[in-house]
Design a protein around this motif. Structure first.
Motif, PDB file in Angstrom:
ATOM      1  N   LYS A   1       0.808  -1.223   0.000  1.00  0.00           N
ATOM      2  CA  LYS A   1       0.000   0.000   0.000  1.00  0.00           C
ATOM      3  C   LYS A   1       0.845   1.279   0.000  1.00  0.00           C
ATOM      4  N   LYS A   2       1.958   1.285   0.713  1.00  0.00           N
ATOM      5  CA  LYS A   2       2.763   2.496   0.837  1.00  0.00           C
ATOM      6  C   LYS A   2       4.059   2.470   0.035  1.00  0.00           C
ATOM      7  N   ASP A   3       4.467   1.337  -0.438  1.00  0.00           N
ATOM      8  CA  ASP A   3       5.781   1.193  -1.067  1.00  0.00           C
ATOM      9  C   ASP A   3       5.637   1.107  -2.584  1.00  0.00           C
ATOM     10  N   VAL A   4       6.050   2.189  -3.282  1.00  0.00           N
ATOM     11  CA  VAL A   4       5.944   2.235  -4.740  1.00  0.00           C
ATOM     12  C   VAL A   4       7.287   2.621  -5.342  1.00  0.00           C
ATOM     13  N   PHE A   5       7.463   2.294  -6.625  1.00  0.00           N
ATOM     14  CA  PHE A   5       8.684   2.675  -7.337  1.00  0.00           C
ATOM     15  C   PHE A   5       8.418   2.702  -8.834  1.00  0.00           C
ATOM     16  N   TRP A   6       9.332   3.344  -9.548  1.00  0.00           N
ATOM     17  CA  TRP A   6       9.363   3.319 -11.004  1.00  0.00           C
ATOM     18  C   TRP A   6      10.690   2.712 -11.396  1.00  0.00           C
ATOM     19  N   TYR A   7      10.773   2.162 -12.587  1.00  0.00           N
ATOM     20  CA  TYR A   7      12.047   1.660 -13.070  1.00  0.00           C
ATOM     21  C   TYR A   7      12.863   2.823 -13.616  1.00  0.00           C
ATOM     22  N   GLU A   8      14.169   2.728 -13.479  1.00  0.00           N
ATOM     23  CA  GLU A   8      15.078   3.799 -13.862  1.00  0.00           C
ATOM     24  C   GLU A   8      14.900   4.206 -15.329  1.00  0.00           C
TER      25      GLU A   8
END
Length: 54
Positions: free
Chosen positions: A40-47
């Protein structure tokens, strides 16, 4: 071999010199893709996505 590392929102904002509201306005408008969500709180995008925007 080139590994596409994960970039968190804080680093994404720093690389593009933008604030949180602007980043999520871009996400909501479709200018950048939705982040990958781990939980729910942990998101990312790929470089590679960040490099396209900078």
């Amino acid at each position: 071999m080139n590994i596409d590392r994960r970039v968190r929102a804080k680093e994404f904002m720093a690389l593009l010199s933008m604030k949180k509201d602007a980043l999520y306005d871009w996400v909501n408008s479709g200018e950048i893709p939705q982040p990958t969500r781990i939980n729910k709180k942990d998101v990312f995008w790929y470089e590679s996505i960040v490099k396209k925007r900078s």
